[in-house]
Write a protein that holds these residues in place. Structure first.
Motif, PDB file in Angstrom:
ATOM      1  N   ALA A  21       0.910  -1.264   0.033  1.00 11.46           N
ATOM      2  CA  ALA A  21      -0.134  -0.053   0.107  1.00 11.46           C
ATOM      3  C   ALA A  21       0.777   1.067  -0.020  1.00 11.46           C
ATOM      4  O   ALA A  21       1.975   1.326   0.468  1.00 11.46           O
ATOM      5  N   LEU A  22       0.758   2.374  -0.752  1.00 11.96           N
ATOM      6  CA  LEU A  22       1.347   3.436  -0.825  1.00 11.96           C
ATOM      7  C   LEU A  22       0.438   4.498  -0.665  1.00 11.96           C
ATOM      8  O   LEU A  22      -0.641   4.577  -1.298  1.00 11.96           O
ATOM      9  N   ARG A  23       0.774   5.566   0.169  1.00 14.45           N
ATOM     10  CA  ARG A  23       0.026   6.677   0.439  1.00 14.45           C
ATOM     11  C   ARG A  23       0.787   7.945   0.097  1.00 14.45           C
ATOM     12  O   ARG A  23       1.810   8.193   0.760  1.00 14.45           O
ATOM     13  N   ALA A  24       0.378   8.781  -0.925  1.00 19.22           N
ATOM     14  CA  ALA A  24       1.187  10.202  -1.370  1.00 19.22           C
ATOM     15  C   ALA A  24       0.517  11.174  -0.744  1.00 19.22           C
ATOM     16  O   ALA A  24      -0.827  11.333  -0.927  1.00 19.22           O
ATOM     17  N   VAL A  32       6.175  16.760  -2.743  1.00 17.04           N
ATOM     18  CA  VAL A  32       5.664  15.339  -2.729  1.00 17.04           C
ATOM     19  C   VAL A  32       6.110  14.254  -2.004  1.00 17.04           C
ATOM     20  O   VAL A  32       7.469  14.076  -1.948  1.00 17.04           O
ATOM     21  N   THR A  33       5.481  13.617  -0.979  1.00 18.75           N
ATOM     22  CA  THR A  33       5.961  12.666   0.009  1.00 18.75           C
ATOM     23  C   THR A  33       5.119  11.259  -0.043  1.00 18.75           C
ATOM     24  O   THR A  33       3.861  11.640  -0.754  1.00 18.75           O
ATOM     25  N   PHE A  34       5.605  10.208   0.192  1.00 20.32           N
ATOM     26  CA  PHE A  34       4.955   8.850   0.257  1.00 20.32           C
ATOM     27  C   PHE A  34       5.546   8.174   1.208  1.00 20.32           C
ATOM     28  O   PHE A  34       6.681   8.105   1.524  1.00 20.32           O
ATOM     29  N   TYR A  35       4.590   7.095   1.593  1.00 18.13           N
ATOM     30  CA  TYR A  35       5.119   6.027   2.323  1.00 18.13           C
ATOM     31  C   TYR A  35       4.455   4.757   1.890  1.00 18.13           C
ATOM     32  O   TYR A  35       3.359   4.793   1.139  1.00 18.13           O
ATOM     33  N   VAL A  36       5.285   3.825   1.949  1.00 15.99           N
ATOM     34  CA  VAL A  36       4.864   2.451   1.163  1.00 15.99           C
ATOM     35  C   VAL A  36       5.079   1.380   2.635  1.00 15.99           C
ATOM     36  O   VAL A  36       5.801   1.426   3.363  1.00 15.99           O
ATOM     37  N   HIS A  37       3.971   0.514   2.658  1.00 19.79           N
ATOM     38  CA  HIS A  37       4.185  -0.687   3.488  1.00 19.79           C
ATOM     39  C   HIS A  37       3.449  -1.913   3.012  1.00 19.79           C
ATOM     40  O   HIS A  37       2.746  -1.699   1.970  1.00 19.79           O
ATOM     41  N   PRO A  38       3.662  -3.177   3.679  1.00 20.31           N
ATOM     42  CA  PRO A  38       3.250  -4.239   3.026  1.00 20.31           C
ATOM     43  C   PRO A  38       1.605  -4.163   3.139  1.00 20.31           C
ATOM     44  O   PRO A  38       1.039  -3.824   4.268  1.00 20.31           O
ATOM     45  N   HIS A  39       0.777  -4.490   2.194  1.00 19.47           N
ATOM     46  CA  HIS A  39      -0.650  -4.329   2.217  1.00 19.47           C
ATOM     47  C   HIS A  39      -1.328  -5.607   3.032  1.00 19.47           C
ATOM     48  O   HIS A  39      -1.010  -6.819   2.408  1.00 19.47           O
ATOM     49  N   GLY A  40      -1.854  -5.440   4.029  1.00 18.68           N
ATOM     50  CA  GLY A  40      -2.674  -6.210   4.485  1.00 18.68           C
ATOM     51  C   GLY A  40      -1.770  -7.142   5.510  1.00 18.68           C
ATOM     52  O   GLY A  40      -2.287  -8.386   5.878  1.00 18.68           O
ATOM     53  N   LYS A  41      -0.439  -6.911   5.595  1.00 19.94           N
ATOM     54  CA  LYS A  41       0.382  -7.660   6.533  1.00 19.94           C
ATOM     55  C   LYS A  41       1.262  -6.815   7.507  1.00 19.94           C
ATOM     56  O   LYS A  41       1.342  -5.527   7.125  1.00 19.94           O
ATOM     57  N   ASP A  42       1.780  -7.252   8.508  1.00 21.94           N
ATOM     58  CA  ASP A  42       2.585  -6.660   9.338  1.00 21.94           C
ATOM     59  C   ASP A  42       3.863  -6.578   8.489  1.00 21.94           C
ATOM     60  O   ASP A  42       4.511  -7.372   7.873  1.00 21.94           O
ATOM     61  N   LEU A  46       8.280   2.544   4.868  1.00 20.33           N
ATOM     62  CA  LEU A  46       9.336   3.518   4.500  1.00 20.33           C
ATOM     63  C   LEU A  46       9.041   4.592   4.126  1.00 20.33           C
ATOM     64  O   LEU A  46       7.563   4.646   3.365  1.00 20.33           O
ATOM     65  N   ASP A  47       9.450   5.847   4.168  1.00 20.18           N
ATOM     66  CA  ASP A  47       8.924   7.136   3.926  1.00 20.18           C
ATOM     67  C   ASP A  47      10.008   7.840   3.174  1.00 20.18           C
ATOM     68  O   ASP A  47      11.051   7.591   3.055  1.00 20.18           O
ATOM     69  N   PHE A  48       9.455   8.518   1.929  1.00 18.26           N
ATOM     70  CA  PHE A  48      10.162   9.260   1.096  1.00 18.26           C
ATOM     71  C   PHE A  48       9.781  10.558   0.492  1.00 18.26           C
ATOM     72  O   PHE A  48       8.311  10.713   0.612  1.00 18.26           O
ATOM     73  N   THR A  49      10.614  11.592   0.070  1.00 18.40           N
ATOM     74  CA  THR A  49      10.197  12.567  -0.605  1.00 18.40           C
ATOM     75  C   THR A  49      10.544  12.370  -1.826  1.00 18.40           C
ATOM     76  O   THR A  49      11.584  11.729  -2.183  1.00 18.40           O
ATOM     77  N   VAL A  50       9.763  12.621  -3.076  1.00 16.39           N
ATOM     78  CA  VAL A  50       9.914  12.336  -4.550  1.00 16.39           C
ATOM     79  C   VAL A  50      10.105  13.976  -4.929  1.00 16.39           C
ATOM     80  O   VAL A  50       9.668  14.809  -5.041  1.00 16.39           O
ATOM     81  N   LEU A  55      14.009   9.410  -5.268  1.00 19.24           N
ATOM     82  CA  LEU A  55      13.507   9.287  -4.167  1.00 19.24           C
ATOM     83  C   LEU A  55      14.476   9.901  -3.049  1.00 19.24           C
ATOM     84  O   LEU A  55      15.800   9.242  -3.039  1.00 19.24           O
ATOM     85  N   THR A  56      14.061  10.517  -1.850  1.00 22.84           N
ATOM     86  CA  THR A  56      15.042  10.928  -0.767  1.00 22.84           C
ATOM     87  C   THR A  56      14.294  10.499   0.415  1.00 22.84           C
ATOM     88  O   THR A  56      13.215  10.900   0.822  1.00 22.84           O
ATOM     89  N   PRO A  57      14.986   9.710   1.496  1.00 22.77           N
ATOM     90  CA  PRO A  57      14.477   9.417   2.828  1.00 22.77           C
ATOM     91  C   PRO A  57      14.645  10.593   3.499  1.00 22.77           C
ATOM     92  O   PRO A  57      15.103  11.560   3.141  1.00 22.77           O
ATOM     93  N   PRO A  58      13.687  10.569   4.422  1.00 24.00           N
ATOM     94  CA  PRO A  58      13.707  11.672   5.595  1.00 24.00           C
ATOM     95  C   PRO A  58      14.959  11.957   5.932  1.00 24.00           C
ATOM     96  O   PRO A  58      15.639  10.993   6.321  1.00 24.00           O
ATOM     97  N   GLY A  59      15.315  13.220   6.202  1.00 20.28           N
ATOM     98  CA  GLY A  59      16.517  13.478   6.856  1.00 20.28           C
ATOM     99  C   GLY A  59      17.612  13.811   5.849  1.00 20.28           C
ATOM    100  O   GLY A  59      18.806  14.175   6.088  1.00 20.28           O
TER     101      GLY A  59
END
Length: 122
Positions: A21-24, A32-42, A46-50, A55-59
């Motif tokens: 799953a990705l939320r932008a 533009v920022t987004f985070y991505v994580h497994p869909h429906g699973k633990d 990860l967070d990024f700026t685009v 893609l640039t990680p936070p910091g």
């Protein structure tokens, strides 16, 4: 060191995770920022700026395309907040971003650095 998106996907694949799953979000109408994580699973998120296709990680900050040779920006600390001001242009005009009291110190520094990066590469 931040994990790369590639390593994130490789680690997930080794755990048989292939759906994500990705939320932008567009921040302040610009970044533009987004985070991505497994869909429906633990799993890890990860967070990024685009910036374009970078893609640039936070910091971290995206690479500059190259500063203008005559550009300058000063970042000033006002208490625990930051502001940024460009040097005067050929008309003697300067631009800036004020310290925002509603932001944390880290957010105000990030805003000042984003402004500086934008002005130096415009």
């Amino acid at each position: 060191m931040n994990k790369t998106l590639e390593q994130f996907f490789r680690d997930a694949a080794s755990a048989s995770i292939i759906d994500f799953a990705l939320r932008a979000t567009v921040v302040d109408g610009e970044r533009v920022t987004f985070y991505v994580h497994p869909h429906g699973k633990d799993g890890e998120t990860l967070d990024f700026t685009v910036t374009g296709n970078v893609l640039t990680p936070p910091g971290e900050f995206p690479p500059m395309t190259g500063p203008k040779p005559d550009a300058s920006v000063t970042i000033e600390r006002l208490g625990d907040r930051y502001c940024a001001v460009t040097g005067p242009d050929e008309r003697g005009m300067a631009m800036g971003i004020a310290a925002n009291p509603d932001q944390t110190a880290a957010e105000s520094l990030s805003s000042a650095l984003d402004f500086a990066r934008e002005r130096l590469t415009a």
